[in-house]
Design a protein around this motif. Structure first.
Motif, mmCIF file in Angstrom:
data_model
loop_
_atom_site.group_PDB
_atom_site.id
_atom_site.type_symbol
_atom_site.label_atom_id
_atom_site.label_comp_id
_atom_site.label_asym_id
_atom_site.label_seq_id
_atom_site.Cartn_x
_atom_site.Cartn_y
_atom_site.Cartn_z
ATOM 1 N N ALA A 274 -40.752 -2.325 24.884
ATOM 2 C CA ALA A 274 -42.024 -2.024 25.550
ATOM 3 C C ALA A 274 -43.099 -2.030 24.468
ATOM 4 N N SER A 275 -43.401 -3.209 23.973
ATOM 5 C CA SER A 275 -44.211 -3.351 22.758
ATOM 6 C C SER A 275 -45.603 -2.752 22.905
ATOM 7 N N THR A 276 -46.255 -3.000 24.031
ATOM 8 C CA THR A 276 -47.596 -2.453 24.232
ATOM 9 C C THR A 276 -47.572 -0.945 24.284
ATOM 10 N N TRP A 277 -46.571 -0.389 24.921
ATOM 11 C CA TRP A 277 -46.428 1.076 25.001
ATOM 12 C C TRP A 277 -46.191 1.654 23.608
ATOM 13 N N PHE A 278 -45.357 1.012 22.828
ATOM 14 C CA PHE A 278 -45.110 1.459 21.450
ATOM 15 C C PHE A 278 -46.411 1.446 20.656
ATOM 16 N N TRP A 279 -47.134 0.350 20.747
ATOM 17 C CA TRP A 279 -48.381 0.232 19.998
ATOM 18 C C TRP A 279 -49.379 1.313 20.408
ATOM 19 N N PHE A 280 -49.560 1.504 21.700
ATOM 20 C CA PHE A 280 -50.583 2.422 22.189
ATOM 21 C C PHE A 280 -50.322 3.854 21.740
ATOM 22 N N PHE A 281 -49.067 4.306 21.808
ATOM 23 C CA PHE A 281 -48.769 5.697 21.490
ATOM 24 C C PHE A 281 -48.362 5.923 20.031
ATOM 25 N N ASN A 282 -48.143 4.853 19.269
ATOM 26 C CA ASN A 282 -47.700 5.033 17.885
ATOM 27 C C ASN A 282 -48.621 4.419 16.835
ATOM 28 N N LEU B 211 -61.686 -2.373 24.070
ATOM 29 C CA LEU B 211 -61.177 -2.021 22.741
ATOM 30 C C LEU B 211 -59.658 -2.178 22.687
ATOM 31 N N LEU B 212 -58.976 -1.751 23.739
ATOM 32 C CA LEU B 212 -57.525 -1.895 23.789
ATOM 33 C C LEU B 212 -57.117 -3.363 23.707
ATOM 34 N N TYR B 213 -57.762 -4.207 24.483
ATOM 35 C CA TYR B 213 -57.431 -5.634 24.477
ATOM 36 C C TYR B 213 -57.537 -6.221 23.078
ATOM 37 N N SER B 214 -58.667 -5.962 22.415
ATOM 38 C CA SER B 214 -58.910 -6.597 21.120
ATOM 39 C C SER B 214 -57.962 -6.077 20.042
ATOM 40 N N GLN B 215 -57.733 -4.762 20.026
ATOM 41 C CA GLN B 215 -56.870 -4.216 18.976
ATOM 42 C C GLN B 215 -55.389 -4.533 19.220
ATOM 43 N N LEU B 216 -54.978 -4.571 20.479
ATOM 44 C CA LEU B 216 -53.592 -4.953 20.772
ATOM 45 C C LEU B 216 -53.358 -6.411 20.400
ATOM 46 N N GLU B 217 -54.325 -7.267 20.695
ATOM 47 C CA GLU B 217 -54.187 -8.687 20.350
ATOM 48 C C GLU B 217 -54.017 -8.856 18.844
ATOM 49 N N GLN B 218 -54.802 -8.117 18.063
ATOM 50 C CA GLN B 218 -54.698 -8.225 16.602
ATOM 51 C C GLN B 218 -53.360 -7.699 16.110
ATOM 52 N N TRP B 219 -52.907 -6.574 16.663
ATOM 53 C CA TRP B 219 -51.609 -6.002 16.254
ATOM 54 C C TRP B 219 -50.472 -6.958 16.573
ATOM 55 N N ALA B 220 -50.505 -7.571 17.746
ATOM 56 C CA ALA B 220 -49.451 -8.517 18.128
ATOM 57 C C ALA B 220 -49.425 -9.703 17.174
ATOM 58 N N LYS B 221 -50.592 -10.188 16.780
ATOM 59 C CA LYS B 221 -50.656 -11.309 15.839
ATOM 60 C C LYS B 221 -50.085 -10.925 14.484
ATOM 61 N N ARG C 117 -52.465 -7.779 31.004
ATOM 62 C CA ARG C 117 -51.640 -7.245 32.104
ATOM 63 C C ARG C 117 -50.874 -6.010 31.650
ATOM 64 N N ASP C 118 -50.422 -6.016 30.406
ATOM 65 C CA ASP C 118 -49.730 -4.843 29.879
ATOM 66 C C ASP C 118 -50.662 -3.637 29.816
ATOM 67 N N ILE C 119 -51.872 -3.854 29.306
ATOM 68 C CA ILE C 119 -52.839 -2.754 29.208
ATOM 69 C C ILE C 119 -53.168 -2.203 30.591
#
Length: 288
Positions: A105-113, A124-134, A148-150
């Motif tokens: 659950a990669s997005t969930w891991f990123w958001f809470f950790n 803000l979530l979209y942009s920072q999650l996109e950068q973290w995934a990259k 969709r995950d967000i």
């Protein structure tokens, strides 16, 4: 890497219950051709139910001649003691297990950790999650999948308005009751700390899970506050709240909290199985 596995459906009330009942009766249930009809949902929604059962560690896959799903020890405990998954104690444990698996659950891991902001917007979530995934994964992830995950994550945790809706229109998520994410305006959201009468028990059990996972017997206070998979991050708790819980856990469970000028350390010297503590809470505490 685990993005978009929920088929765009956030977890609904009763889904886990339905899945647990069917898997308990038939480990091959989700591989039967009519399983979605038995659940009373569409095929993609049935895939989502199966995903949430696995992501919260209530079931696990076993392969022999044929692939089967079986209840985990946690799944059996929930099935026996909180089958309708209404207790915030149960949901807090499921939340912890959901958000501490980066590859499931990669997005969930990123958001809470990993995500550091307390107040935020979807943009803000979209942009920072996109950068973290990259930065984290070799394989590219589409921005639509991340969005969709967000959207799913926010629907899973934030309370929704059911004014003037019929019972058929109410699609509540059980995780709403944890109040870990709240909508403050039409565009702004805020992370809020876990708070219920069994929060201490949840923290103790999740610390045991963490120590067992990484083979450690002690954790620094600063790590509890700031590091992934620990209390400050996963449950949105601050330093003072964590120290208050530690003081109470010392009295109830014999957790050793050593405070020095330079290094504050939390130890659990006796070997304790987290599932035994879980069962004890179910049997001896009033669930909330």
């Amino acid at each position: 890497m685990g993005f978009g596995q929920h088929q765009t459906f956030y977890l609904r009330q009763q889904w886990l219950t339905k899945g647990l009942i069917e898997v308990d009766k038939n480990p091959r249930f989700f591989y039967e051709p009519d399983h979605f009809e038995v659940l009373g949902v569409g095929k993609n929604m049935a895939k989502s139910i199966r995903y949430w059962l696995g992501a919260t560690k209530l079931v696990k896959e076993k392969r022999s001649i044929k692939t089967e799903l079986h209840l985990t020890e946690l799944g059996e405990a929930v099935f026996n003691y909180d089958r309708y998954v209404k207790s915030r104690f149960t949901l807090s444990i499921l939340h912890y297990l959901l958000v501490t698996e980066k590859n499931e659950a990669s997005t969930w891991f990123w958001f809470f950790n990993m995500f550091n902001e307390r107040v935020f917007t979807k943009t803000l979530l979209y942009s920072q999650l996109e950068q973290w995934a990259k930065d984290t994964f070799e394989k590219d992830v589409s921005i639509n999948s991340l969005k969709r995950d967000i959207d799913c994550l926010l629907q899973l945790y934030t309370k929704k308005s059911y004014t003037n809706q019929t019972p058929e229109d109410v699609i509540k998520s059980p995780f709403e009751s944890l109040n870990l994410v709240q909508s403050t305006t039409e565009i702004h959201y805020i992370k809020t700390p876990l708070k219920h009468s069994l929060t201490g028990e949840c923290l103790y059990i999740t610390l045991l899970i963490y120590m067992n996972k990484y083979g450690v017997k002690e954790v620094g206070l600063n790590d509890l506050i700031n590091e992934p998979e620990l209390w400050g991050r996963v449950f949105n708790l601050g330093r003072d709240e964590i120290i208050d819980h530690l003081d109470k856990l010392q009295e109830k469970y014999g957790v050793i909290f050593t405070r020095t000028n330079r290094l504050d350390v939390v130890r659990i010297e006796q070997k304790v199985q987290w599932d035994e503590v879980l069962k004890s809470v179910y049997e001896n505490e009033v669930l909330v």
